[in-house]
Scaffold this active site. Sequence first.
Site, PDB file in Angstrom:
ATOM      1  N   HIS A 152     -45.992 -75.066 -80.399  1.00 58.62           N
ATOM      2  CA  HIS A 152     -46.696 -74.068 -81.219  1.00 58.62           C
ATOM      3  C   HIS A 152     -46.685 -72.693 -80.534  1.00 58.62           C
ATOM      4  O   HIS A 152     -47.747 -72.135 -80.224  1.00 58.62           O
ATOM      5  CB  HIS A 152     -48.125 -74.533 -81.517  1.00 58.62           C
ATOM      6  N   ILE A 202     -42.472 -73.959 -89.064  1.00 57.96           N
ATOM      7  CA  ILE A 202     -43.229 -73.103 -88.131  1.00 57.96           C
ATOM      8  C   ILE A 202     -44.631 -72.834 -88.688  1.00 57.96           C
ATOM      9  O   ILE A 202     -45.317 -71.930 -88.234  1.00 57.96           O
ATOM     10  CB  ILE A 202     -42.496 -71.761 -87.861  1.00 57.96           C
TER      11      ILE A 202
HETATM   12  C1  DGY Z   1     -51.308 -68.479 -86.297  1.00 62.40           C
HETATM   13  O1  DGY Z   1     -51.647 -67.352 -85.924  1.00 62.40           O
HETATM   14  O2  DGY Z   1     -51.882 -69.064 -87.215  1.00 62.40           O
HETATM   15  C2  DGY Z   1     -50.152 -69.111 -85.613  1.00 62.40           C
HETATM   16  O3  DGY Z   1     -49.988 -70.426 -85.948  1.00 62.40           O
HETATM   17  C3  DGY Z   1     -50.233 -68.961 -84.107  1.00 62.40           C
HETATM   18  O4  DGY Z   1     -50.204 -67.648 -83.763  1.00 62.40           O
END
Ligand code: DGY
Length: 325
Positions: free
Chosen positions: A288, A238
């Site tokens: 994403h 993530i």
């Molecule tokens: C970030 O804020 O860097 C995330 O990848 C998306 O909200």
Amino acid sequence: MSRQKVLVTRGDIPESGLSILKNKYDLICWNKTTPIPRTEFLSMVKDVDGIFCLLTDKIDEEILSTAGSKLKVVSTMSVGLDHLNLNALKTRGIHVGYTPGVLTDATAELTIGLLLATSRKIIAAEHALRNGEWTSWSPNWMCGPGLANSTVGIVGLGRIGARVGEYLKPFGVNKILYSSRTEKTDAKKFNGQHVSLNTLLTESDFIIVTIALTPETREMFGKSSFDMMKSTAIFINISRGEIVDQPALIDALKNNKIRGAGLDVMTPEPIPLDHELLKLDNCVLLPHIGSAAIEARREMSVITAKNISAVLDGHPENMPSPVNI
Ligand code: DGY
């Protein structure tokens, strides 16, 4: 005296933040919901005092020199900073703001959702139902590994990694391992054990990557990492796609070196529809959306705006979330 100018690089920024800026500054807005093209960015950035940007906007030497000497603050509506040339910003004495904290819960809950979608085949099962493939209840159909009694490894124990650990605890996970440069007190909340990355990779049933993208972490997951993992391991990312050597991940998934992967981030974004990753049925792909909770996005917009107004009002010490560079 003319008002200060702020460039806003997207047309669908939550109003919660924009309203903070609207009455005080002249907003120059890219009014579309798609990323601002580079040529437009270069032409609109001239002589602005502040930039409200997103992770899709590369802020480099060229943008900064084109903006000129009035530019005092760049505030990104993201926790990730890999799209910003921090050295160049520092050299020019430009303040930088970001939005950590307010997206922690949203991103951690999406991480759990993605992990379960991958391990318990939730998306494939729903597609199968819609395609008429549900002929009867079957003992082995759509089975995947459960979280109870498993070992989970979290790579990078920042705010999001630590919250993922907390959210995992009630699932009856046997062990939560984590790797990071130093031991973290937050890990006590979920009895997390600090281990080396190699131990984490070899022992974990689920590996969750939450580490920031930096020159040091770029492609840190390559062939040797996937070779180390259990053949039953599930890999969740993530963070940023560039953390992974993607061809090596594709090879590991194709050849069942690992059981599966759940990716909220990949390279490139958006991923072309004919990309190899989309041909794999042991891979769940999301566009994403880690922080895409309505409340989180509202707050991200507010913090981004407040970072800008603190600087433009002459009080950078009041920035709610400065990047200390
Ligand atoms: C970030 O804020 O860097 C995330 O990848 C998306 O909200």
